[in-house]
Write a protein that holds these residues in place. Structure first.
Motif, PDB file in Angstrom:
ATOM      1  N   ILE A  33      -6.074  -3.303  -5.502  1.00 31.91           N
ATOM      2  CA  ILE A  33      -5.448  -4.282  -4.629  1.00 31.91           C
ATOM      3  C   ILE A  33      -4.595  -5.402  -5.202  1.00 31.91           C
ATOM      4  O   ILE A  33      -3.458  -5.642  -4.882  1.00 31.91           O
ATOM      5  CB  ILE A  33      -6.441  -4.975  -3.553  1.00 31.91           C
ATOM      6  N   SER A  34      -5.235  -5.656  -6.160  1.00 31.03           N
ATOM      7  CA  SER A  34      -4.729  -6.673  -7.084  1.00 31.03           C
ATOM      8  C   SER A  34      -3.128  -6.058  -7.932  1.00 31.03           C
ATOM      9  O   SER A  34      -2.215  -6.556  -7.885  1.00 31.03           O
ATOM     10  CB  SER A  34      -5.510  -6.979  -8.342  1.00 31.03           C
ATOM     11  N   ASP A  35      -3.434  -4.779  -8.403  1.00 35.03           N
ATOM     12  CA  ASP A  35      -2.490  -4.109  -9.108  1.00 35.03           C
ATOM     13  C   ASP A  35      -1.103  -3.819  -8.076  1.00 35.03           C
ATOM     14  O   ASP A  35      -0.038  -4.000  -8.161  1.00 35.03           O
ATOM     15  CB  ASP A  35      -2.741  -2.703  -9.629  1.00 35.03           C
ATOM     16  N   VAL A  36      -1.614  -3.177  -7.004  1.00 29.91           N
ATOM     17  CA  VAL A  36      -0.701  -2.653  -5.883  1.00 29.91           C
ATOM     18  C   VAL A  36       0.218  -3.982  -5.157  1.00 29.91           C
ATOM     19  O   VAL A  36       1.586  -3.722  -5.092  1.00 29.91           O
ATOM     20  CB  VAL A  36      -1.446  -2.037  -4.631  1.00 29.91           C
ATOM     21  N   TYR A  37      -0.648  -5.021  -4.787  1.00 31.12           N
ATOM     22  CA  TYR A  37       0.093  -6.091  -4.159  1.00 31.12           C
ATOM     23  C   TYR A  37       0.563  -7.311  -5.001  1.00 31.12           C
ATOM     24  O   TYR A  37       1.257  -8.197  -4.808  1.00 31.12           O
ATOM     25  CB  TYR A  37      -0.760  -6.672  -3.047  1.00 31.12           C
ATOM     26  N   GLU A  38       0.086  -6.765  -6.288  1.00 33.73           N
ATOM     27  CA  GLU A  38       0.549  -7.921  -7.338  1.00 33.73           C
ATOM     28  C   GLU A  38       0.098  -9.408  -7.281  1.00 33.73           C
ATOM     29  O   GLU A  38       0.888 -10.263  -7.365  1.00 33.73           O
ATOM     30  CB  GLU A  38       2.157  -7.782  -7.648  1.00 33.73           C
ATOM     31  N   ILE A  39      -1.078  -9.471  -6.923  1.00 31.89           N
ATOM     32  CA  ILE A  39      -1.750 -10.460  -6.441  1.00 31.89           C
ATOM     33  C   ILE A  39      -2.721 -10.720  -7.690  1.00 31.89           C
ATOM     34  O   ILE A  39      -3.665  -9.853  -8.054  1.00 31.89           O
ATOM     35  CB  ILE A  39      -2.321 -10.545  -5.200  1.00 31.89           C
ATOM     36  N   ASP A  40      -3.038 -11.948  -8.130  1.00 34.70           N
ATOM     37  CA  ASP A  40      -4.188 -12.230  -9.208  1.00 34.70           C
ATOM     38  C   ASP A  40      -5.554 -11.673  -8.611  1.00 34.70           C
ATOM     39  O   ASP A  40      -5.762 -12.022  -7.381  1.00 34.70           O
ATOM     40  CB  ASP A  40      -4.283 -13.820  -9.566  1.00 34.70           C
ATOM     41  N   GLU A  60       0.923  -9.418   5.126  1.00 34.86           N
ATOM     42  CA  GLU A  60       0.178  -8.753   3.957  1.00 34.86           C
ATOM     43  C   GLU A  60      -1.245  -8.960   3.665  1.00 34.86           C
ATOM     44  O   GLU A  60      -1.985  -7.956   3.291  1.00 34.86           O
ATOM     45  CB  GLU A  60       0.865  -9.540   2.705  1.00 34.86           C
ATOM     46  N   LYS A  61      -1.875 -10.017   4.283  1.00 31.76           N
ATOM     47  CA  LYS A  61      -3.213  -9.998   4.323  1.00 31.76           C
ATOM     48  C   LYS A  61      -3.934  -8.916   5.280  1.00 31.76           C
ATOM     49  O   LYS A  61      -4.795  -8.556   4.859  1.00 31.76           O
ATOM     50  CB  LYS A  61      -3.542 -11.429   4.939  1.00 31.76           C
ATOM     51  N   ASN A  62      -3.277  -8.599   6.157  1.00 31.68           N
ATOM     52  CA  ASN A  62      -3.791  -7.465   7.127  1.00 31.68           C
ATOM     53  C   ASN A  62      -3.734  -6.203   6.469  1.00 31.68           C
ATOM     54  O   ASN A  62      -4.848  -5.481   6.544  1.00 31.68           O
ATOM     55  CB  ASN A  62      -3.097  -7.663   8.387  1.00 31.68           C
ATOM     56  N   GLU A  63      -2.565  -5.985   5.689  1.00 40.39           N
ATOM     57  CA  GLU A  63      -2.483  -5.030   4.911  1.00 40.39           C
ATOM     58  C   GLU A  63      -3.524  -4.778   3.658  1.00 40.39           C
ATOM     59  O   GLU A  63      -4.177  -3.785   3.687  1.00 40.39           O
ATOM     60  CB  GLU A  63      -1.341  -4.780   4.213  1.00 40.39           C
ATOM     61  N   ILE A  64      -3.739  -5.899   3.188  1.00 38.99           N
ATOM     62  CA  ILE A  64      -5.163  -5.933   2.263  1.00 38.99           C
ATOM     63  C   ILE A  64      -6.369  -5.544   2.734  1.00 38.99           C
ATOM     64  O   ILE A  64      -7.095  -4.920   2.310  1.00 38.99           O
ATOM     65  CB  ILE A  64      -4.857  -7.341   1.508  1.00 38.99           C
ATOM     66  N   PHE A  65      -6.746  -6.100   3.894  1.00 43.19           N
ATOM     67  CA  PHE A  65      -7.747  -6.250   4.828  1.00 43.19           C
ATOM     68  C   PHE A  65      -8.079  -4.577   4.809  1.00 43.19           C
ATOM     69  O   PHE A  65      -9.085  -3.983   4.601  1.00 43.19           O
ATOM     70  CB  PHE A  65      -7.990  -6.789   5.939  1.00 43.19           C
TER      71      PHE A  65
END
Length: 59
Positions: free
Chosen positions: A25-32, A8-13
């Motif tokens: 990114i916050s919305d799509v991956y549901e991360i603060d 998931e980190k690699n996808e975010i990068f």
């Protein structure tokens, strides 16, 4: 910080390298949002390498 898998980190990068914003990114991956900013800041070298790679591929 949210527990994020390496995949998931690699996808975010990659998402950031392709132009997604912190908010997206916050919305799509549901991360603060704070965690997204910290993750990308702490791994700026990896993100830069990905951006450079894709830029070379476009040429």
């Amino acid at each position: 910080m949210t527990n994020i898998s390496e995949q998931e980190k690699n996808e975010i990068f990659k998402s950031f390298a392709f132009g997604m914003t912190y908010d997206e990114i916050s919305d799509v991956y549901e991360i603060d949002l704070t965690d997204v900013k910290k993750l990308l800041t702490d791994n700026a070298d990896k993100v830069h390498k990905i951006k450079s790679y894709y830029k070379k591929m476009e040429e």
